[in-house]
Design a protein around this motif. Structure first.
Motif, PDB file in Angstrom:
ATOM      1  N   LYS A 137      33.455  49.312  40.394  1.00 51.03           N
ATOM      2  CA  LYS A 137      33.799  47.938  40.749  1.00 51.03           C
ATOM      3  C   LYS A 137      32.586  47.261  41.388  1.00 51.03           C
ATOM      4  O   LYS A 137      31.864  47.882  42.177  1.00 51.03           O
ATOM      5  CB  LYS A 137      34.998  47.930  41.714  1.00 51.03           C
ATOM      6  N   ILE A 169      35.719  43.566  38.630  1.00 54.78           N
ATOM      7  CA  ILE A 169      35.259  42.733  39.737  1.00 54.78           C
ATOM      8  C   ILE A 169      36.123  43.109  40.945  1.00 54.78           C
ATOM      9  O   ILE A 169      37.352  42.997  40.888  1.00 54.78           O
ATOM     10  CB  ILE A 169      35.405  41.240  39.398  1.00 54.78           C
ATOM     11  N   PRO A 172      37.837  38.621  43.606  1.00 49.76           N
ATOM     12  CA  PRO A 172      37.447  37.412  42.864  1.00 49.76           C
ATOM     13  C   PRO A 172      36.675  36.395  43.697  1.00 49.76           C
ATOM     14  O   PRO A 172      36.171  35.413  43.154  1.00 49.76           O
ATOM     15  CB  PRO A 172      38.793  36.843  42.407  1.00 49.76           C
ATOM     16  N   TRP A 187      33.512  34.199  39.965  1.00 46.96           N
ATOM     17  CA  TRP A 187      34.001  35.269  39.105  1.00 46.96           C
ATOM     18  C   TRP A 187      33.930  34.861  37.630  1.00 46.96           C
ATOM     19  O   TRP A 187      33.789  35.727  36.760  1.00 46.96           O
ATOM     20  CB  TRP A 187      35.424  35.679  39.494  1.00 46.96           C
ATOM     21  N   TRP A 191      32.364  37.131  34.828  1.00 46.19           N
ATOM     22  CA  TRP A 191      33.135  37.512  33.634  1.00 46.19           C
ATOM     23  C   TRP A 191      32.311  37.308  32.360  1.00 46.19           C
ATOM     24  O   TRP A 191      32.397  38.095  31.424  1.00 46.19           O
ATOM     25  CB  TRP A 191      34.436  36.713  33.565  1.00 46.19           C
ATOM     26  N   ILE A 208      39.639  43.278  36.775  1.00 48.48           N
ATOM     27  CA  ILE A 208      39.447  42.623  38.069  1.00 48.48           C
ATOM     28  C   ILE A 208      40.545  43.067  39.027  1.00 48.48           C
ATOM     29  O   ILE A 208      41.629  43.487  38.602  1.00 48.48           O
ATOM     30  CB  ILE A 208      39.441  41.087  37.877  1.00 48.48           C
TER      31      ILE A 208
END
Length: 456
Positions: A137, A169, A172, A187, A191, A208
């Motif tokens: 992550k 992620i 966020p 975010w 992405w 996420i």
């Protein structure tokens, strides 16, 4: 002989071709799991034996619904014992300050020959038994297109791999003081970078954490949809609205005979650690709940085993962290009994009903301190008992954490007068810094740790 740069590029090209094949539906897993609706609505199909329930991801890789979380100081030896016990999924992250050791997870999986490339080419359209799926992550401080691309490279290096199984992620957005400075972007920008890495075969799955219905709707509008959503989930906090939405998405895809686009819901802190560490509880309300204890006693099981089976039968993958080999084995062996429908309803009814939180009496000498590594060296941090700083003894020093890279953060709850010694990492490294906690500076303090070895 291929150089490491060309070898990495070779793997990326091959993985990209494999990804395209899978998306054209030529690739078919031999280990198809029950669809999510079956896990949720027909629990006895997956819990009458010691067999772990599984989930087939959108790339047709099937994973177990119980993995190893690696926060809370889980490090190399703990990951090794977990792999030896049978774990085939490890959840890690880049953030050292949140208790993760991504590079130690990578070293353990490398040494146990569990990486994707250790089991490539794929046999019978799926990786062999020893393959360990590793999910990492990206910290919200690295939100932004370029920052996320750099973060992906960091994970490739730490995990000693030419590609990554799954990248999420971590949050966020930033809040409070979790980001030392505002991130480069949002975010949405991150992405875009993850989508490009997915297209290139560098990352096989993206997702996420901490997703609400509004964010889930936005994610479903992206060119590449999320495969994994990881939210806080436990018996008192069941996140039913998001789970129901994901269930409906997966149910519709199942009716259409599609695998691509399915979402796996993962729960973090499923054994109640959020309440104890972040919600002001003096004890873990999940592990001490009378209903859960009664159900566990009926089957000769532990409360974690009951919660793990209940969660997976509700379609939730769980990731309990443990440094104890016996606890790791126990958590994995949560299916030797079968919860009844009455048991399931009793646990479902706990949602939204945690016990009242007893008020913690705050010690007037208590200090929440945050140390930031400003040195160019990895640092080990020790608590030093009174009178033991300069007596030549090292055995009485208590290791409380480390900061492996410049900018790493270590957060501790300490007390007035406590002494901390900072050494260059690696055994009895040189003394770099000494800090004595002073409550007069406030209940929350931030201190930069520099290399002052010339002055000690």
């Amino acid at each position: 002989m291929m150089t490491s740069r060309y070898l990495r590029r070779y793997y990326q090209v091959v993985l990209l071709l494999l990804s395209v094949i899978c998306r054209l539906k030529i690739c078919h897993s031999k280990l198809q799991s029950p669809p999510l609706s079956n896990v949720a609505n027909h629990p006895d199909e997956t819990s009458n034996s010691n067999m772990l329930p599984t989930f087939t991801l959108s790339n047709n890789i099937t994973i177990p619904m119980v993995g190893l979380g690696s926060a809370s100081g889980v490090s190399y030896p703990h990951v090794v014992t977990a792999i030896e016990a049978g774990y085939r999924f490890v959840d890690t992250a880049q953030s050292h300050s949140w208790g993760y050791r991504e590079e130690e997870v990578g070293r353990a999986v490398f040494d146990k020959k569990g990486r994707w490339e250790d089991h490539f080419p794929i046999q019978n359209d799926h990786p062999s038994e020893g393959y360990v799926f590793v999910q990492t992550k990206i910290h919200p401080k690295d939100l932004g297109y370029q920052a996320t691309r750099k973060a992906i490279d960091v994970s490739l290096q730490r995990l000693q791999s030419s590609s990554l199984d799954s990248v999420l992620i971590h949050k966020p957005h930033c809040w409070g003081d979790i980001c030392p400075q505002p991130p480069e972007g949002t975010w949405h920008d991150s992405w875009e970078a993850l989508q490009e890495a997915y297209d290139a075969g560098i990352v096989r799955l993206i997702g996420i954490c901490d997703v609400d219905l509004g964010l889930l709707t936005q994610l479903r509008q992206k060119r590449v949809h999320p495969t994994i959503i990881q939210n806080w989930f436990d018996p008192f906090h069941q996140d039913k609205k998001v789970r129901e939405k994901i269930y409906l998405i997966n149910e519709q895809l199942e009716k259409e005979g599609k695998t691509e686009g399915r979402i796996l819901y993962q729960g973090y802190s499923s054994l109640g650690t959020q309440w104890f560490h972040h919600k002001g509880y003096t004890e873990n309300p999940v592990l001490n709940n009378p209903t859960l204890k009664t159900i566990a006693e009926k089957y000769g099981a532990t409360v974690p085993q009951v919660v793990i089976q209940w969660a997976t039968r509700n379609g939730v993958m769980v990731l309990p962290a443990s440094r104890s080999k016996s606890h790791q084995i126990s958590n994995l062996n949560s299916f030797f009994f079968s919860l009844t429908e009455k048991d399931m309803r009793a646990i479902n009814d706990l949602d939204g009903n945690p016990p009242p939180s007893p008020k913690k009496e705050v010690d007037p000498n208590q200090v929440h301190v945050q140390f930031v590594n400003r040195a160019e060296l990895p640092v080990d941090v020790y608590w030093v008992p009174d009178g033991k700083l300069n007596d030549g003894s090292f055995s009485d020093h208590v290791h409380v954490g480390d900061m492996k890279a410049h900018g790493d953060i270590l957060k501790l709850t300490s007390y007035h007068g406590h002494t901390f010694l900072f050494r260059e990492a690696g055994g009895k490294g040189k003394k770099m810094y000494v800090h004595v906690v002073d409550r007069a500076l406030g209940g929350k303090q931030n201190h930069d740790i520099e290399d002052q070895s010339d002055e000690l």
